[in-house]
Motif scaffolding. Structure first.
Motif, short mmCIF file in Angstrom:
data_model
loop_
_atom_site.label_atom_id
_atom_site.label_comp_id
_atom_site.label_asym_id
_atom_site.label_seq_id
_atom_site.Cartn_x
_atom_site.Cartn_y
_atom_site.Cartn_z
N VAL A 127 0.86 -1.18 0.00
CA VAL A 127 0.00 0.00 0.00
C VAL A 127 0.90 1.23 0.00
O VAL A 127 1.75 1.40 0.85
N SER A 128 0.70 2.10 -0.98
CA SER A 128 1.61 3.22 -1.21
C SER A 128 0.87 4.54 -1.20
O SER A 128 -0.21 4.67 -1.78
N GLY A 129 1.45 5.53 -0.51
CA GLY A 129 0.90 6.89 -0.55
C GLY A 129 -0.52 6.99 -0.06
O GLY A 129 -1.29 7.81 -0.57
N ARG A 130 -0.87 6.21 0.96
CA ARG A 130 -2.25 6.21 1.46
C ARG A 130 -2.25 5.93 2.95
O ARG A 130 -1.59 5.01 3.43
N ARG A 131 -2.98 6.72 3.69
CA ARG A 131 -3.11 6.47 5.12
C ARG A 131 -3.94 5.20 5.35
O ARG A 131 -4.72 4.79 4.50
N ALA A 132 -3.76 4.60 6.52
CA ALA A 132 -4.48 3.37 6.85
C ALA A 132 -5.98 3.63 6.93
O ALA A 132 -6.42 4.74 7.27
N PRO A 133 -6.79 2.64 6.63
CA PRO A 133 -8.26 2.82 6.69
C PRO A 133 -8.77 3.25 8.06
O PRO A 133 -9.83 3.87 8.16
N SER A 134 -8.03 2.91 9.10
CA SER A 134 -8.45 3.27 10.46
C SER A 134 -8.17 4.73 10.80
O SER A 134 -8.58 5.22 11.85
N THR A 135 -7.48 5.45 9.94
CA THR A 135 -7.19 6.87 10.15
C THR A 135 -8.05 7.68 9.18
O THR A 135 -7.92 7.52 7.97
N VAL A 136 -8.89 8.51 9.70
CA VAL A 136 -9.89 9.21 8.88
C VAL A 136 -9.62 10.71 8.88
O VAL A 136 -9.34 11.31 9.93
N ARG A 137 -9.68 11.30 7.69
CA ARG A 137 -9.63 12.76 7.55
C ARG A 137 -10.92 13.23 6.88
O ARG A 137 -11.45 12.54 6.02
N ASP A 138 -11.38 14.39 7.29
CA ASP A 138 -12.59 14.95 6.67
C ASP A 138 -12.17 15.76 5.45
O ASP A 138 -11.92 16.96 5.53
N GLU A 139 -12.07 15.09 4.30
CA GLU A 139 -11.65 15.73 3.06
C GLU A 139 -12.82 15.77 2.09
O GLU A 139 -13.51 14.77 1.89
N ARG A 140 -13.01 16.94 1.46
CA ARG A 140 -14.14 17.12 0.56
C ARG A 140 -13.74 17.86 -0.72
O ARG A 140 -14.48 18.68 -1.24
N VAL A 141 -12.57 17.54 -1.21
CA VAL A 141 -12.10 18.18 -2.43
C VAL A 141 -13.03 17.87 -3.59
O VAL A 141 -13.24 18.69 -4.49
N TYR A 142 -13.64 16.69 -3.58
CA TYR A 142 -14.50 16.29 -4.70
C TYR A 142 -15.72 17.20 -4.85
O TYR A 142 -16.37 17.21 -5.90
N LEU A 143 -16.04 17.96 -3.80
CA LEU A 143 -17.18 18.87 -3.85
C LEU A 143 -16.81 20.25 -4.41
O LEU A 143 -17.70 21.07 -4.67
N LEU A 144 -15.52 20.52 -4.62
CA LEU A 144 -15.10 21.82 -5.15
C LEU A 144 -15.50 21.97 -6.61
O LEU A 144 -15.80 20.98 -7.30
N ASP A 145 -15.49 23.21 -7.09
CA ASP A 145 -15.74 23.43 -8.52
C ASP A 145 -14.53 22.94 -9.31
O ASP A 145 -13.52 22.50 -8.74
N ASP A 205 8.40 10.96 2.35
CA ASP A 205 8.65 11.62 3.64
C ASP A 205 8.10 13.04 3.69
O ASP A 205 8.12 13.68 4.75
N ASP A 206 7.57 13.54 2.57
CA ASP A 206 7.00 14.89 2.54
C ASP A 206 5.62 14.87 1.89
O ASP A 206 5.25 15.78 1.16
N ASP A 207 4.84 13.84 2.19
CA ASP A 207 3.52 13.67 1.60
C ASP A 207 2.48 14.44 2.43
O ASP A 207 2.26 14.11 3.60
N PRO A 208 1.82 15.45 1.85
CA PRO A 208 0.81 16.19 2.61
C PRO A 208 -0.45 15.37 2.90
O PRO A 208 -1.26 15.77 3.73
N ARG A 209 -0.61 14.26 2.22
CA ARG A 209 -1.81 13.43 2.38
C ARG A 209 -1.62 12.32 3.42
O ARG A 209 -2.61 11.73 3.87
N VAL A 210 -0.37 12.03 3.77
CA VAL A 210 -0.11 10.88 4.64
C VAL A 210 1.03 11.21 5.61
O VAL A 210 2.15 11.50 5.16
N THR A 211 0.77 11.16 6.89
CA THR A 211 1.85 11.28 7.87
C THR A 211 2.47 9.90 8.08
O THR A 211 1.88 8.87 7.73
N LEU A 212 3.66 9.88 8.67
CA LEU A 212 4.30 8.59 8.94
C LEU A 212 3.47 7.75 9.90
O LEU A 212 3.40 6.53 9.78
N ASP A 213 2.84 8.41 10.87
CA ASP A 213 1.98 7.67 11.81
C ASP A 213 0.78 7.06 11.09
O ASP A 213 0.36 5.93 11.39
#
Length: 254
Positions: A127-145, A205-213
């Motif tokens: 699994v690459s460049g993706r936070r674990a399913p148990s870690t949730v962020r409230d992201e709603r970019v898909y609702l933008l114009d 190591d500089d991914d704004p979408r995924v922290t190391l934790d």
């Protein structure tokens, strides 16, 4: 004569969902690659070229893009996983591993869950460049114009600049990008047991979408051995670190 019995499970006809750019019929391992939001199977051409003939690489082509642009997009991870199981179940004639990047990691995880429930466990899940399913962020970019969506895509450097510079191509690509963003941002896994296969998480190591934790939290999603690999770069570290990533993949497959 090949090392594996030729059956309909190892067919040359891959169908709409699967691409096999460099067939490796004698390979002891098969790696199925799942693209990021807005991505396509061709993103994994380097994987197929560089891993052959030791690994038989398949790449997933989601509907709504490239040669499938006239098909309706699927805007949920669960929907993509449900559609992919019948497309992939014929390819388990040898040890199979999955590699998913960004949204593709969630799709790969959900497909892996479905196969394990069928008694067909993976050799390994990457699994690459993706936070674990148990870690949730409230992201709603898909609702933008459209402008807001494009701005986010450009910021992450996730789409070929030629696509963004060509208004005609961009108009064709935006519906699939938006559908994929919706799938990724609204994904919540259903309750269920963890996987049992080995699991490797890879991240920049500089991914704004995924922290190391958040990447390390993938350890909770399988009872098998877990490893975390960190590479220089942002969300699409993969594009600049392909040789190092493939070296890691080959080592883990062995």
């Amino acid at each position: 004569m090949t090392a594996f019995t030729t059956t309909t499970s190892a067919r040359a006809e891959t169908g709409a969902w699967v691409r096999r750019f460099h067939p490796a019929p004698d390979a002891p391992h098969r790696l199925v690659c799942f693209p990021h939001a807005g991505g396509s199977a061709s993103h994994f051409l380097p994987f197929a070229r560089l891993l052959a003939p030791g690994v038989d690489v398949l790449a997933i082509q989601y509907p709504g893009r490239q040669d499938r642009r006239h098909e309706p997009c699927v805007d949920s991870v669960q929907g993509l996983a449900d559609a992919l199981v019948p497309e992939l179940r014929g390819w388990f004639d040898r040890p199979v591993s999955f590699f998913g990047h960004s949204m593709g990691a969630s799709v790969a995880y959900e497909v892996a869950r479905r196969f394990e429930q069928r008694g067909q466990g993976l050799h390994r899940l990457f699994v690459s460049g993706r936070r674990a399913p148990s870690t949730v962020r409230d992201e709603r970019v898909y609702l933008l114009d459209d402008d807001g969506l494009i701005e986010d895509v450009v910021r992450l450097s996730g789409t070929d600049a030629r696509v963004l510079a060509d208004p005609a191509i961009l108009r064709m690509a935006l519906p699939s990008i938006r559908a994929d963003y919706r799938a990724a941002e609204t994904y919540r896994p259903a309750p269920g047991p963890p996987l049992s296969c080995p699991l490797t998480a890879l991240t920049g190591d500089d991914d704004p979408r995924v922290t190391l934790d958040e990447a390390a939290a993938w350890a909770d999603h399988s009872t098998g051995p877990f490893g975390l690999e960190v590479f220089p770069g942002g969300h699409f570290y993969l594009d600049g670190q392909t040789p190092a990533v493939l070296s890691t993949v080959e080592a883990r497959l062995r």
